[in-house]
Write an enzyme that holds these catalytic residues in place. Structure first.
Site, mmCIF file in Angstrom:
data_model
loop_
_atom_site.group_PDB
_atom_site.id
_atom_site.type_symbol
_atom_site.label_atom_id
_atom_site.label_comp_id
_atom_site.label_asym_id
_atom_site.label_seq_id
_atom_site.Cartn_x
_atom_site.Cartn_y
_atom_site.Cartn_z
ATOM 1 N N TYR A 149 17.409 8.675 10.097
ATOM 2 C CA TYR A 149 16.769 7.570 10.808
ATOM 3 C C TYR A 149 17.834 6.783 11.550
ATOM 4 O O TYR A 149 18.867 6.429 10.978
ATOM 5 C CB TYR A 149 16.052 6.656 9.812
ATOM 6 N N LYS A 168 22.800 -3.922 9.061
ATOM 7 C CA LYS A 168 22.687 -4.272 7.638
ATOM 8 C C LYS A 168 23.852 -5.140 7.129
ATOM 9 O O LYS A 168 23.914 -6.308 7.478
ATOM 10 C CB LYS A 168 22.454 -3.007 6.817
ATOM 11 N N ASP A 205 26.320 7.101 12.556
ATOM 12 C CA ASP A 205 25.455 5.951 12.346
ATOM 13 C C ASP A 205 25.773 5.399 10.956
ATOM 14 O O ASP A 205 25.317 5.927 9.943
ATOM 15 C CB ASP A 205 23.984 6.372 12.461
HETATM 16 C C1 LIG Z 1 18.333 0.676 8.901
HETATM 17 C C2 LIG Z 1 18.913 1.750 9.733
HETATM 18 C C3 LIG Z 1 18.836 1.740 11.139
HETATM 19 C C4 LIG Z 1 18.004 0.732 11.884
HETATM 20 O O1 LIG Z 1 18.466 -0.560 11.761
HETATM 21 P P1 LIG Z 1 17.464 -1.796 12.104
HETATM 22 O O2 LIG Z 1 18.325 -2.992 11.938
HETATM 23 O O3 LIG Z 1 16.347 -1.678 11.112
HETATM 24 O O4 LIG Z 1 16.990 -1.608 13.489
HETATM 25 C C5 LIG Z 1 19.525 2.698 11.836
HETATM 26 N N1 LIG Z 1 20.252 3.632 11.214
HETATM 27 C C6 LIG Z 1 20.340 3.688 9.865
HETATM 28 C C7 LIG Z 1 21.186 4.746 9.230
HETATM 29 C C8 LIG Z 1 19.666 2.770 9.086
HETATM 30 O O5 LIG Z 1 19.732 2.864 7.750
#
Ligand SMILES: *Cc1c(COP(=O)(O)O)cnc(C)c1O
Length: 429
Positions: free
Chosen positions: A144, A267, A239
């Site tokens: 994701y 985060k 990511d």
């Molecule tokens: C949470 C998450 C996102 C998205 O971040 P948001 O602040 O919710 O838009 C993207 N990549 C990873 C790996 C994530 O865990």
């Protein structure tokens, strides 16, 4: 436990907010029942609107690595707020947090702050496309990267929990530029690159996957991707929205020793305020406006309150270096306790863990990619979720999520959690 007030609040919310929630992962659709409304939180505990205290294993989906309402973060925000909450002009604190992040994370020269992980990943891909002058990207099934169009192709987390890994509204034109690969399968990536010569701008990956449960990379996988990228002039995007400032000061790059070309954050970096960021070596970052041609902007980007929270958080993580060992030890203790409790009742399970990322899968085989993660028994997970909640422990309401461990958890909390697993395990047969 009684959730009378939460249910009433949910009913009211549903009338004015689609599904009553502002992010689908908060709904209890996958496990049944109504979501719990939070009143406040402190340290490792949530206090809900019905007066229950819950041990929290979501921690705002990651940011609260030092616990809720952590005083240095809260105080930094309060002090900043008194001086004005947004200017749309440069402020000194933006440079301070940038300097600190660059010091903590290997292999980055410049960083730009945005408002969410989604925005960070979306901007990173645009930058990679602009820099390489190529259109296609490779992403992995079950990973994701936020809800931007190019990523909603076999996405993980909420997208897969709700059965819409491919969202309507994403055009075929966009979807065709996202090539899908299998996590931990280097040969598969090799084949995709071979059939799209000189067309792939970047490979974007969660270096330790956390949105299909926790799935660590197998030996040689990330190193192999690095080599493939080098050989084919493809940019490698890590990511690290989940792993950044969680697995180590320098995130997954530090613990694996593999360097990415672009890294994205979210985060933890915002300490609980809306912050994302993307970073790379100078040559790539200077491709961004206003110095370079790739456009990216934000009215509230680098917002003073958000930067104050993020700077306070990173400062804590930078000065108290034993935090990472401590949180990893706690997670290992939990891992052992849960495994023992489930084994005692002969419950089929697999527990994946790396550092302070952990997930419990009710699956027989090793969970190494999306396909194996999807084989978990969802009926067992539902019972597990509600059983844990009944015993005062709040885990994510989906089998496809990592548990977010916080340093605020005491060993007493961990023991209580393990006791809860023991009680619930009896009911899972
Ligand atoms: C949470 C998450 C996102 C998205 O971040 P948001 O602040 O919710 O838009 C993207 N990549 C990873 C790996 C994530 O865990």
């Amino acid at each position: 436990m009684i959730y009378k007030r939460s249910s009433a609040l949910f009913a009211a919310a549903q009338k004015v907010i689609p599904g009553g929630v502002n992010s689908p992962v908060r709904a209890f659709k996958a496990v049944g029942g109504d979501p719990i409304f939070v009143k406040e939180a402190k340290g490792a505990y949530l206090y809900d609107e019905d007066g229950n205290q819950l041990i929290d294993y979501i921690n705002s989906w990651g940011p609260m690595i030092l616990g809720h309402a952590h005083p240095p973060v809260v105080n930094a925000v309060i002090e900043k707020a008194k001086k004005g909450t947004s200017f749309g002009m440069p402020t000194e604190i933006e440079t301070e947090i940038a300097e600190l992040a660059i010091k903590m994370v290997p292999n980055i020269d410049k960083i730009r702050f945005v408002n969410s992980g989604t925005e960070a990943c979306m901007s990173a891909v645009r930058l990679a496309r602009g820099f390489t002058k190529r259109d296609k990207i490779i992403k992995f099934a079950g990973c994701y990267h936020g809800h931007s169009d190019s990523f909603l192709i076999q996405a993980g987390s909420g997208a897969v929990t709700f059965g819409t890994p491919n969202s309507p509204g994403v055009t075929e034109g966009t979807a065709k530029d996202t090539l899908l690969a299998q996590y931990n399968n280097l040969k598969n990536v090799q084949e995709i690159i071979a059939s799209n010569p000189d067309e792939i701008a970047c490979i974007i990956i969660e270096p330790v996957a956390g949105n299909m449960g926790c799935i660590p990379p197998v030996e040689g996988f990330l190193e192999g991707l690095r080599a493939l990228c080098d050989a084919n002039k493809i940019l490698l995007i890590f990511d690290e929205v989940m792993t950044g400032f969680r697995l180590a000061q320098g995130g997954a790059q530090e613990i694996t020793g593999v360097n990415a070309d672009i890294v994205t954050f979210g985060k933890v970096i915002g300490g609980g305020l809306p912050v994302g960021a993307f970073a790379a070596r100078e040559e790539i970052m200077n491709y961004l406006a206003p110095v370079g041609p790739v456009y990216q902007a934000g009215t509230l980007s680098g917002n003073p309150l958000a930067m104050a929270a993020g700077l306070a958080m990173l400062t804590e993580l930078n000065t108290k270096a034993d935090i990472f060992k401590s949180i990893n030890d706690k997670t290992a203790y939990l891992h052992k306790g849960i495994a023992k409790a489930l084994e005692a009742e002969n419950i089929t399970h697999t527990i994946n863990r790396l550092g302070s990322m952990i997930s419990v899968h009710f699956a027989e085989d090793n969970v190494v990619d999306f396909e194996s993660a999807a084989k978990g028994n969802n009926e067992t997970f539902k019972k597990f979720f509600h059983g844990m909640l009944e015993n005062g422990v709040y885990i994510a309401p989906s089998a496809f999520e990592t548990w977010f461990i916080t340093e605020a958890l005491s060993y007493e909390d961990l023991d209580k959690t393990i006791e809860a697993v023991k009680k619930v395990a009896v009911t899972l047969k």
